[in-house]
Scaffold this motif. Structure first.
Motif, short mmCIF file in Angstrom:
data_model
loop_
_atom_site.label_atom_id
_atom_site.label_comp_id
_atom_site.label_asym_id
_atom_site.label_seq_id
_atom_site.Cartn_x
_atom_site.Cartn_y
_atom_site.Cartn_z
N ALA C 62 0.84 -1.21 0.00
CA ALA C 62 0.00 0.00 0.00
C ALA C 62 0.87 1.26 0.00
N ASP C 63 1.96 1.22 0.76
CA ASP C 63 2.89 2.36 0.76
C ASP C 63 3.45 2.57 -0.65
N ARG C 64 3.82 1.47 -1.29
CA ARG C 64 4.40 1.59 -2.64
C ARG C 64 3.36 2.13 -3.63
N ARG C 65 2.11 1.69 -3.46
CA ARG C 65 1.06 2.23 -4.33
C ARG C 65 0.91 3.74 -4.11
N ALA C 66 1.02 4.16 -2.87
CA ALA C 66 0.91 5.60 -2.58
C ALA C 66 2.04 6.38 -3.26
N ILE C 67 3.24 5.81 -3.23
CA ILE C 67 4.38 6.47 -3.88
C ILE C 67 4.13 6.57 -5.38
N VAL C 68 3.71 5.45 -5.97
CA VAL C 68 3.44 5.43 -7.42
C VAL C 68 2.37 6.47 -7.78
N GLU C 69 1.29 6.51 -7.00
CA GLU C 69 0.20 7.44 -7.33
C GLU C 69 0.63 8.89 -7.18
N ASN C 70 1.45 9.16 -6.18
CA ASN C 70 1.97 10.53 -6.03
C ASN C 70 2.86 10.93 -7.19
N CYS C 71 3.66 9.97 -7.68
CA CYS C 71 4.51 10.28 -8.84
C CYS C 71 3.65 10.53 -10.07
N ARG C 72 2.61 9.69 -10.22
CA ARG C 72 1.73 9.83 -11.38
C ARG C 72 1.02 11.19 -11.38
N SER C 73 0.49 11.57 -10.24
CA SER C 73 -0.33 12.78 -10.21
C SER C 73 0.49 14.07 -10.08
N ALA C 74 1.78 13.94 -9.87
CA ALA C 74 2.61 15.15 -9.74
C ALA C 74 2.62 15.92 -11.06
N HIS C 83 14.72 7.34 -0.07
CA HIS C 83 14.15 6.02 0.24
C HIS C 83 15.18 5.21 1.02
N GLY C 84 14.73 4.35 1.92
CA GLY C 84 15.63 3.41 2.57
C GLY C 84 16.28 2.50 1.54
N THR C 85 17.51 2.07 1.82
CA THR C 85 18.25 1.31 0.81
C THR C 85 17.78 -0.14 0.70
N ASP C 86 17.22 -0.68 1.78
CA ASP C 86 16.95 -2.13 1.79
C ASP C 86 15.94 -2.58 0.74
N THR C 87 14.93 -1.77 0.48
CA THR C 87 13.92 -2.17 -0.51
C THR C 87 13.77 -1.14 -1.63
N MET C 88 14.80 -0.35 -1.84
CA MET C 88 14.77 0.66 -2.89
C MET C 88 14.53 0.02 -4.26
N ALA C 89 15.15 -1.12 -4.48
CA ALA C 89 15.01 -1.80 -5.77
C ALA C 89 13.56 -2.27 -5.99
N GLU C 90 12.89 -2.71 -4.92
CA GLU C 90 11.49 -3.13 -5.05
C GLU C 90 10.59 -1.96 -5.44
N THR C 91 10.82 -0.81 -4.82
CA THR C 91 10.02 0.36 -5.17
C THR C 91 10.30 0.79 -6.61
N ALA C 92 11.55 0.65 -7.02
CA ALA C 92 11.89 0.96 -8.42
C ALA C 92 11.07 0.07 -9.36
N ARG C 93 10.95 -1.21 -9.04
CA ARG C 93 10.16 -2.14 -9.88
C ARG C 93 8.69 -1.71 -9.90
N ALA C 94 8.17 -1.33 -8.76
CA ALA C 94 6.76 -0.90 -8.70
C ALA C 94 6.53 0.33 -9.56
N LEU C 95 7.48 1.25 -9.54
CA LEU C 95 7.37 2.47 -10.35
C LEU C 95 7.47 2.15 -11.84
N LEU C 96 8.37 1.23 -12.18
CA LEU C 96 8.53 0.81 -13.57
C LEU C 96 7.24 0.19 -14.10
N ALA C 97 6.66 -0.67 -13.28
CA ALA C 97 5.45 -1.38 -13.69
C ALA C 97 4.30 -0.42 -13.97
#
Lengths: 164, 164, 164, 164
Positions: C62-74, C83-97
């Motif tokens: 849900a947090d990642r969806r919020a990030i994606v939606e904020n990027c979209r609507s900006a 972003h924290g380093t541990d899951t930065m790559a996962e968020t990158a994938r969510a944004l790519l998708a």
């Protein structure tokens, strides 16, 4: 005024905590006291020895006996001990009970020195100063104040050392 | 131990120098003493007043008289003065000659506090500590040591304060 | 070259961790990004908004969806996300998708900015620079390098970001 | 993305100024670039060489020719030059006139790195990033922005780099 050499015993505490990049946790590596004395351009002869590198919540009775014995057997009459704040008052009591006849000043920090915003350098300057001029006894020097070792406690809610 | 409030007079000196981005020169703006006391989480009541913000090489006899008169008229018995290192010993002599009957400790820094590698925070901790416990007199506290105001000079070659 | 304004979303991570004096633990308070941009004298218009202040190990879908939606609507076409380093790559994938058609650069730090020895300021300079010149896509900028969002992972043993 | 090694030439400037404790003046000793790259945990291969350590107001035509020739003869196609801000634009023009066919990014700082509040680390991160992705040409990277080498000047009143 003439200055005697000061013995400085390192025991760890917040003072010396560092950030572990891999785990994201605070941990102990080497003491920062040498770097701090260099930064301070300290001109008092200070003989540093690390006795332990622990969180003072983990300090045992055996650890406290080791601190007391090291203070007793030190050639110096004036000593500074860096120590975690949580049980600094307990170690002060143990030192008092030993009746060393020396000037012993405990100090520490609220924030690790490795953080830019630490009180550590100020406290170290304070402790080294009190150690030079106070009569034999056990003292806690924190945040500019000095307390008799048997009349001090850390207020856990406020984080402030206070007289009792 | 009970603590009295300390009067802290700011006069400038290396302690408070800043870097001017437009000219590339060092200059004085506001004192960093407030920020330093906050960082130190200082628990001694410290009443700060800026008397001047000058390089101590530019300090005149009139400036020294102003410092002496401010020390005399202060309600406090214990005072700390931040001061440039070059003529700190001269100001100490002027204070001694005035016979104030108070404990006055001069301190400063070899490197500006605004630089990350300053001795200023250590020296401030030291000065505030000596000011609490030394008997009436005038002292210079630098780099962990304390000197009687009439037996100190700065060695210009080494930059180190020494007894005379 | 002309510069467009950059949207900067803050999500927390090591970047923004602080030391809690009372508990001795690291925690989140306010972001340091404003202070960092001021220190950097950043002349690119940067519109900062804090979306969350969390450890990236605690980041949910849900947090990642919020990030994606904020990027979209900006309104902006160029975005930086701390972003924290541990899951930065996962968020990158969510944004790519999400197929945003914008230039999005994720960055963070190995050491909290509040520590003096942080890589955060360097990484922020790097991310803001890559965000201005790279074509639409999702990128990770860490320690001078830039990675395509679908070809990066953090090596947990070494702590280093590497290509996959 | 693959990274090529970057050649980093040091020429001095505010970036590398230090405080001389004995004279109270700013001066040059060794470059801080190595320490900065270590702090940044920089993972781009960066080959550092000091060409000179001077205030850019003192830079002569011969100095500029030396910089140009070093850029020409370097094995690397991507270069970063640390430089004083006052004549950075002039050196950019000299590099442009030489028609090197390489990507050269000049950067510097408004405040010395040795001061805690420097923009240097941010600018270095920015320059190393632009150097990796911009096409052959000469650029100035300051405070988050990048300028074409023939369309930039430092506004002496405001201290800000701007397009011309």
């Amino acid at each position: 005024m003439a200055t005697e050499p000061i013995r400085l015993f390192v025991t760890g505490g917040t003072f010396d905590k560092e950030y572990d990049e891999l785990t994201g946790r605070l941990y102990f590596k080497d003491t920062h006291v040498h770097e701090m004395l260099r930064l301070a351009r300290c001109r008092v002869e200070t003989r540093v020895r690390t006795l332990m590198m622990i969180d003072s919540l983990d300090m045992t009775d055996a650890d406290r006996r080791a601190i007391v014995e090291n203070c007793r057997s030190a050639a110096e009459q004036r000593l500074v001990i860096t120590h975690g704040t949580d049980t600094m008052a307990e170690t002060a009591r143990a030192l008092l009970a030993a009746g060393l006849g020396k000037t012993v000043v405990l100090t520490g920090a609220m924030v690790p020195y490795a953080f830019g915003s630490s009180d550590g350098l100020f406290n170290l300057g304070s402790a080294i100063s009190f150690a030079q001029v106070l009569p034999p006894g056990v003292y806690v020097a924190m945040n500019g104040r000095v307390f008799a070792g048997d009349h001090v406690r850390k207020n856990r809610e406020s984080g402030i050392f206070e007289e009792v």
